[in-house]
Write an enzyme that holds these catalytic residues in place. Structure first.
Site, PDB file in Angstrom:
ATOM      1  N   VAL A   1      73.149  24.854  78.927  1.00 63.56           N
ATOM      2  CA  VAL A   1      72.717  25.975  79.764  1.00 63.56           C
ATOM      3  C   VAL A   1      72.197  25.486  81.112  1.00 63.56           C
ATOM      4  CG1 VAL A   1      72.205  27.545  77.860  1.00 63.56           C
ATOM      5  CG2 VAL A   1      70.447  25.934  78.635  1.00 63.56           C
TER       6      VAL A   1
ATOM      7  N   GLY B   1      71.591  22.005  65.172  1.00 55.31           N
ATOM      8  CA  GLY B   1      70.402  22.570  65.779  1.00 55.31           C
ATOM      9  C   GLY B   1      69.543  23.421  64.871  1.00 55.31           C
ATOM     10  N   ALA B   2      70.163  24.143  63.958  1.00 53.38           N
ATOM     11  CA  ALA B   2      69.418  25.095  63.122  1.00 53.38           C
ATOM     12  C   ALA B   2      68.804  24.369  61.932  1.00 53.38           C
ATOM     13  CB  ALA B   2      70.325  26.224  62.656  1.00 53.38           C
ATOM     14  N   ASP B   3      67.684  23.708  62.188  1.00 50.62           N
ATOM     15  CA  ASP B   3      67.067  22.870  61.163  1.00 50.62           C
ATOM     16  C   ASP B   3      65.755  23.442  60.659  1.00 50.62           C
ATOM     17  OD1 ASP B   3      65.633  22.587  63.461  1.00 50.62           O
ATOM     18  OD2 ASP B   3      65.495  20.402  63.379  1.00 50.62           O
TER      19      ASP B   3
ATOM     20  N   ARG C   1      69.604   9.026  64.343  1.00 53.38           N
ATOM     21  CA  ARG C   1      70.126   9.461  63.052  1.00 53.38           C
ATOM     22  C   ARG C   1      70.815  10.820  63.158  1.00 53.38           C
ATOM     23  NH1 ARG C   1      67.215  14.315  61.805  1.00 53.38           N
ATOM     24  NH2 ARG C   1      65.319  13.862  60.631  1.00 53.38           N
TER      25      ARG C   1
ATOM     26  N   LYS D   1      66.505  29.948  62.322  1.00 52.52           N
ATOM     27  CA  LYS D   1      67.395  29.415  63.346  1.00 52.52           C
ATOM     28  C   LYS D   1      68.851  29.570  62.895  1.00 52.52           C
ATOM     29  CE  LYS D   1      64.188  25.858  65.039  1.00 52.52           C
ATOM     30  NZ  LYS D   1      64.046  24.418  65.343  1.00 52.52           N
TER      31      LYS D   1
ATOM     32  N   SER E   1      73.517  20.322  59.181  1.00 52.47           N
ATOM     33  CA  SER E   1      72.574  19.201  59.162  1.00 52.47           C
ATOM     34  C   SER E   1      71.153  19.709  59.297  1.00 52.47           C
ATOM     35  CB  SER E   1      72.875  18.237  60.310  1.00 52.47           C
ATOM     36  OG  SER E   1      71.862  17.263  60.426  1.00 52.47           O
TER      37      SER E   1
ATOM     38  N   LYS F   1      57.675  10.186  57.703  1.00 51.94           N
ATOM     39  CA  LYS F   1      57.879  10.623  59.078  1.00 51.94           C
ATOM     40  C   LYS F   1      57.049  11.879  59.323  1.00 51.94           C
ATOM     41  CE  LYS F   1      61.668  12.105  62.132  1.00 51.94           C
ATOM     42  NZ  LYS F   1      63.130  12.412  62.151  1.00 51.94           N
TER      43      LYS F   1
END
Length: 312
Positions: A157, A212-214, A109, A218, A284, A66
């Site tokens: 937001v 979100g913090a990937d 996913r 972050k 995640s 990917k």
């Protein structure tokens, strides 16, 4: 050689939310048992604009690569945050078998992982669910919760975006961010630039899937809150270097013995939630084996779709 190409709409037609849920769940277990393998994702960074990621995986008779981006500043420009391609090859012959739009695979996913973690780690009797962030991945997460029969509220937001997602998917709009954060189950799907859970904010018995913090730098939860919770992740190697847990590792708050990979819980090899009062956090970072699961599920339906064939 001609290979089928799955555009975003084709991926959605081929893989239902239920299909994605089951495929990703099985992939977590296969990875925990060492049957499916992958290397941690490689970041090619161009901050503050965004980054590129290369993610390989091997399992179930296939190999996957990917190549995907994350450019959080794109939506105001009319561009998607996530773009890229997924390549699926036969693991025995090396032949390329299909190409996929990476954004659609990622959304499915991501949603599956968020909902699987919530259903696995939330306390019995949890009643309220909220999804914070109504971009592509947040909307897909909301759709998956609805598909498994759960009521859900959303917050973003952008009030109009939250209202549109709620209307389309049969959800509700949370009255405020504070109300959304107070739910029994919270899924955060934001760019990770702002901390949503400051020090002392996590509630007893709460479960949060942090999606979100990937990447480095972050965070959606304060580092100090990591010390109050039972911690779970998709993959320790990735999470400890580029996920929500990375700041905790750097600060000495998080060590590997405190973190359980979700696949081991699903495989029955490790304990999940221990009591109704515990706080559970799932970090995640997004795994290539999850993408492989979605790609394989889509390829199985290729014969039912009128897909374009790319000559290579």
């Amino acid at each position: 050689m001609a290979v089928p190409f799955f555009a975003g709409a084709d991926v959605e037609r081929a893989v239902s939310p239920h299909d994605a849920y089951e495929a990703v769940k099985e992939a977590f277990v296969a990875h925990a048992r060492g049957e499916w393998t992958m290397q941690p994702k490689l970041y090619v960074t161009n901050y503050p604009a965004g980054d590129f990621r290369a993610m390989p995986a091997l399992g179930g008779g296939h190999a996957l690569l990917k190549w995907v981006t994350s450019f959080p500043g794109n939506p105001p420009k009319g561009l998607p945050t996530v773009t890229g391609l997924v390549l699926l090859s036969n693991a025995e012959t090396g032949q390329l078998e299909a190409l996929f739009d990476a954004g659609a695979v990622t959304a499915l996913r991501t949603a599956a992982a968020a909902v699987i973690a919530a259903e696995t780690l939330a306390r019995a009797g949890a009643e309220t669910i909220s999804v914070i962030g109504c971009g592509v991945n947040g909307a897909e997460t909301t759709r998956m919760f609805r598909a498994v029969g759960s009521d859900v509220s959303v917050w973003d937001v952008d009030e109009a975006r939250a209202a549109a997602v709620a209307h389309y998917l049969g959800a509700e709009v949370a009255p405020s961010l504070a109300d959304a954060l107070a739910s029994d189950i919270v899924v955060t799907v934001t760019p990770g630039r702002d901390v949503l859970f400051p020090e002392g904010s996590l509630r007893e018995g709460q479960h949060v899937s942090l999606m979100g913090a990937d990447g480095p730098g972050k965070a959606e939860v304060a580092t100090s809150e990591l010390g109050r919770a039972d911690l779970f992740c998709d993959d320790w190697e990735q999470a400890s270097h580029g996920g929500e847990l990375a700041a905790g590792v750097e600060a000495g708050v998080v060590t590997q013995d405190r973190v359980t990979e979700i696949g081991r819980v699903l495989a029955g090899e490790a304990e999940g939630r221990r009591s109704a009062e515990d706080i559970t956090l799932f970090d995640s970072t997004g795994l290539a084996i999850q993408d492989l699961a979605i790609a394989k599920a889509a390829l199985a339906k290729a014969g039912q779709l009128d897909l374009p064939q790319l000559s290579l």
